[in-house]
Scaffold this motif. Structure first.
Motif, PDB file in Angstrom:
ATOM      1  N   ALA A 151       0.848  -1.190   0.000  1.00  0.00           N
ATOM      2  CA  ALA A 151       0.000   0.000   0.000  1.00  0.00           C
ATOM      3  C   ALA A 151       0.880   1.236   0.000  1.00  0.00           C
ATOM      4  CB  ALA A 151      -0.905   0.013   1.229  1.00  0.00           C
ATOM      5  N   MET A 152       0.239   2.364  -0.378  1.00  0.00           N
ATOM      6  CA  MET A 152       0.903   3.659  -0.291  1.00  0.00           C
ATOM      7  C   MET A 152      -0.021   4.634   0.417  1.00  0.00           C
ATOM      8  SD  MET A 152      -0.529   6.052  -2.732  1.00  0.00           S
ATOM      9  CE  MET A 152       0.748   7.024  -3.468  1.00  0.00           C
ATOM     10  N   LEU A 153       0.593   5.535   1.168  1.00  0.00           N
ATOM     11  CA  LEU A 153      -0.137   6.541   1.929  1.00  0.00           C
ATOM     12  C   LEU A 153       0.611   7.855   1.789  1.00  0.00           C
ATOM     13  CD1 LEU A 153      -2.174   7.439   4.229  1.00  0.00           C
ATOM     14  CD2 LEU A 153      -0.377   6.752   5.831  1.00  0.00           C
ATOM     15  N   ALA A 154      -0.094   8.888   1.332  1.00  0.00           N
ATOM     16  CA  ALA A 154       0.513  10.207   1.188  1.00  0.00           C
ATOM     17  C   ALA A 154      -0.308  11.213   1.984  1.00  0.00           C
ATOM     18  CB  ALA A 154       0.562  10.610  -0.286  1.00  0.00           C
ATOM     19  N   VAL A 155       0.359  11.880   2.922  1.00  0.00           N
ATOM     20  CA  VAL A 155      -0.307  12.900   3.723  1.00  0.00           C
ATOM     21  C   VAL A 155       0.475  14.201   3.638  1.00  0.00           C
ATOM     22  CG1 VAL A 155      -1.456  11.337   5.350  1.00  0.00           C
ATOM     23  CG2 VAL A 155       0.861  12.090   5.816  1.00  0.00           C
ATOM     24  N   HIS A 156      -0.260  15.300   3.716  1.00  0.00           N
ATOM     25  CA  HIS A 156       0.357  16.614   3.773  1.00  0.00           C
ATOM     26  C   HIS A 156       0.092  17.143   5.170  1.00  0.00           C
ATOM     27  CE1 HIS A 156       1.638  20.610   2.524  1.00  0.00           C
ATOM     28  NE2 HIS A 156       2.172  20.011   1.486  1.00  0.00           N
ATOM     29  N   LEU A 157       1.046  16.896   6.065  1.00  0.00           N
ATOM     30  CA  LEU A 157       0.840  17.135   7.486  1.00  0.00           C
ATOM     31  C   LEU A 157       0.485  18.593   7.820  1.00  0.00           C
ATOM     32  CD1 LEU A 157       3.632  14.778   8.850  1.00  0.00           C
ATOM     33  CD2 LEU A 157       1.160  14.388   8.916  1.00  0.00           C
ATOM     34  N   PRO A 158       1.180  19.600   7.241  1.00  0.00           N
ATOM     35  CA  PRO A 158       0.833  20.976   7.627  1.00  0.00           C
ATOM     36  C   PRO A 158      -0.624  21.342   7.309  1.00  0.00           C
ATOM     37  CG  PRO A 158       2.908  20.929   6.418  1.00  0.00           C
ATOM     38  CD  PRO A 158       2.313  19.552   6.318  1.00  0.00           C
ATOM     39  N   ASP A 159      -1.176  20.726   6.266  1.00  0.00           N
ATOM     40  CA  ASP A 159      -2.562  21.022   5.865  1.00  0.00           C
ATOM     41  C   ASP A 159      -3.570  20.054   6.473  1.00  0.00           C
ATOM     42  OD1 ASP A 159      -1.545  23.034   4.269  1.00  0.00           O
ATOM     43  OD2 ASP A 159      -1.484  21.790   2.473  1.00  0.00           O
ATOM     44  N   ARG A 160      -3.087  19.086   7.262  1.00  0.00           N
ATOM     45  CA  ARG A 160      -3.954  18.035   7.834  1.00  0.00           C
ATOM     46  C   ARG A 160      -4.715  17.305   6.728  1.00  0.00           C
ATOM     47  NH1 ARG A 160      -6.001  21.992  12.471  1.00  0.00           N
ATOM     48  NH2 ARG A 160      -4.415  21.574  14.022  1.00  0.00           N
ATOM     49  N   TYR A 161      -4.028  17.075   5.623  1.00  0.00           N
ATOM     50  CA  TYR A 161      -4.661  16.531   4.416  1.00  0.00           C
ATOM     51  C   TYR A 161      -4.178  15.115   4.134  1.00  0.00           C
ATOM     52  CZ  TYR A 161      -5.973  16.303  -0.551  1.00  0.00           C
ATOM     53  OH  TYR A 161      -6.507  15.941  -1.766  1.00  0.00           O
ATOM     54  N   LEU A 162      -5.117  14.181   4.092  1.00  0.00           N
ATOM     55  CA  LEU A 162      -4.842  12.813   3.655  1.00  0.00           C
ATOM     56  C   LEU A 162      -5.047  12.813   2.146  1.00  0.00           C
ATOM     57  CD1 LEU A 162      -4.459   9.774   3.737  1.00  0.00           C
ATOM     58  CD2 LEU A 162      -6.733   9.553   4.698  1.00  0.00           C
ATOM     59  N   ASP A 163      -3.944  12.828   1.391  1.00  0.00           N
ATOM     60  CA  ASP A 163      -4.028  13.008  -0.059  1.00  0.00           C
ATOM     61  C   ASP A 163      -4.309  11.694  -0.773  1.00  0.00           C
ATOM     62  OD1 ASP A 163      -3.837  13.866  -2.688  1.00  0.00           O
ATOM     63  OD2 ASP A 163      -2.034  15.039  -2.366  1.00  0.00           O
ATOM     64  N   GLN A 164      -3.572  10.644  -0.444  1.00  0.00           N
ATOM     65  CA  GLN A 164      -3.731   9.366  -1.136  1.00  0.00           C
ATOM     66  C   GLN A 164      -3.610   8.225  -0.141  1.00  0.00           C
ATOM     67  OE1 GLN A 164      -4.411   9.512  -4.412  1.00  0.00           O
ATOM     68  NE2 GLN A 164      -3.901  11.677  -4.627  1.00  0.00           N
ATOM     69  N   LEU A 165      -4.524   7.270  -0.253  1.00  0.00           N
ATOM     70  CA  LEU A 165      -4.422   6.025   0.512  1.00  0.00           C
ATOM     71  C   LEU A 165      -4.867   4.924  -0.450  1.00  0.00           C
ATOM     72  CD1 LEU A 165      -5.812   5.324   4.113  1.00  0.00           C
ATOM     73  CD2 LEU A 165      -5.587   3.605   2.342  1.00  0.00           C
ATOM     74  N   PHE A 166      -3.908   4.152  -0.917  1.00  0.00           N
ATOM     75  CA  PHE A 166      -4.213   3.100  -1.884  1.00  0.00           C
ATOM     76  C   PHE A 166      -3.579   1.788  -1.449  1.00  0.00           C
ATOM     77  CE2 PHE A 166      -5.165   6.681  -4.709  1.00  0.00           C
ATOM     78  CZ  PHE A 166      -6.343   6.229  -5.275  1.00  0.00           C
ATOM     79  N   VAL A 167      -4.413   0.744  -1.388  1.00  0.00           N
ATOM     80  CA  VAL A 167      -3.971  -0.596  -1.020  1.00  0.00           C
ATOM     81  C   VAL A 167      -3.966  -1.452  -2.290  1.00  0.00           C
ATOM     82  CG1 VAL A 167      -4.521  -2.631   0.374  1.00  0.00           C
ATOM     83  CG2 VAL A 167      -4.913  -0.332   1.316  1.00  0.00           C
ATOM     84  N   ALA A 168      -2.864  -2.142  -2.521  1.00  0.00           N
ATOM     85  CA  ALA A 168      -2.763  -3.018  -3.696  1.00  0.00           C
ATOM     86  C   ALA A 168      -3.924  -4.018  -3.681  1.00  0.00           C
ATOM     87  CB  ALA A 168      -1.428  -3.748  -3.698  1.00  0.00           C
ATOM     88  N   PRO A 169      -4.493  -4.326  -4.855  1.00  0.00           N
ATOM     89  CA  PRO A 169      -5.686  -5.186  -4.910  1.00  0.00           C
ATOM     90  C   PRO A 169      -5.556  -6.492  -4.125  1.00  0.00           C
ATOM     91  CG  PRO A 169      -5.267  -4.248  -7.066  1.00  0.00           C
ATOM     92  CD  PRO A 169      -4.106  -3.841  -6.190  1.00  0.00           C
TER      93      PRO A 169
END
Length: 159
Positions: free
Chosen positions: A74-92
Motif C-alpha cells: 500500500a501507499m499513503l501520502a499525507v500533507h501534514l501541515p494542511d492536515r490533508y490525507l491526499d492518497q491512501l491506496f492498497v494493492a488489490p
C-alpha cells in the motif's frame, strides 16, 4: 474468527517510502486505482503517476508504504501541515484485510485532531468506507485537473 483476524500472520510494516521505491509506489497506486473500475491500466497512466510521486514529495507529501517483506502492499501520502490525507491506496491483493484501517489509524497518530480528504464521487466503495470510519461529508466540487467530481470529507477528534 475470519482469517483476516489472525494476529499470528506478519503484518506489513508502515514506514517512510525510499526514493528508489517511487516507481513501485506508482505501480501500487495505479493497480489500486484501476481496481476501482474508474480508469484502465495503461503505460500513460503509470508514467503520469511515476512523474507525480517525486513532484508531490517535493511539494510536501509525507509518503509512506506498507512493506510486506520487501513487497509494497500500500501507499499513503499525507500533507501534514494542511492536515490533508491526499492518497491512501492498497494493492488489490491486499484489499479487504484491514490494511486500509491500519493506514488510517497511522494517519490519525500523525494528525490526531483533524484530517480532511477528497474522494472521487464515483468511487463509492472508498467514500462509503471513509464515512464508516467517521469522516463527515462537507461538499462536492469538480477537480479542474481531472474533471472528476470530488467529495470532500473531514474527520475531527470528538471531545
Amino acid at each position: 474468527m475470519p482469517a483476516s483476524g489472525d494476529t499470528d500472520l506478519p503484518q506489513p510494516v508502515i514506514r517512510l517510502a525510499l526514493a528508489d521505491e517511487y516507481d513501485e509506489v506508482a505501480r501500487v497506486w495505479m493497480e489500486s486505482w484501476v481496481s476501482t473500475g474508474l480508469e484502465d491500466a495503461s503505460n500513460f497512466l503509470l508514467a503520469k503517476l511515476r512523474a507525480r510521486v517525486p513532484m508531490e514529495v517535493e511539494k510536501g507529501w509525507s509518503l509512506y508504504v506498507a512493506d510486506d517483506n520487501g513487497r509494497l502492499a500500500a501507499m499513503l501520502a499525507v500533507h501534514l501541515p494542511d492536515r490533508y490525507l491526499d492518497q491512501l491506496f492498497v494493492a488489490p491483493e491486499y484489499q479487504g484485510n484491514g490494511l486500509g484501517r491500519r493506514l488510517l489509524a497511522f494517519t490519525r497518530q500523525h494528525l490526531p485532531d483533524e484530517i480532511w480528504l477528497r474522494c472521487v464521487r464515483e468511487n463509492e466503495k472508498a467514500w462509503r468506507w471513509y464515512e464508516r470510519e467517521g469522516f463527515v461529508f462537507e461538499k462536492e466540487q469538480v477537480e479542474p485537473m481531472t474533471g472528476f467530481v470530488m467529495k470532500y470529507y473531514r474527520w475531527k477528534k470528538s471531545d
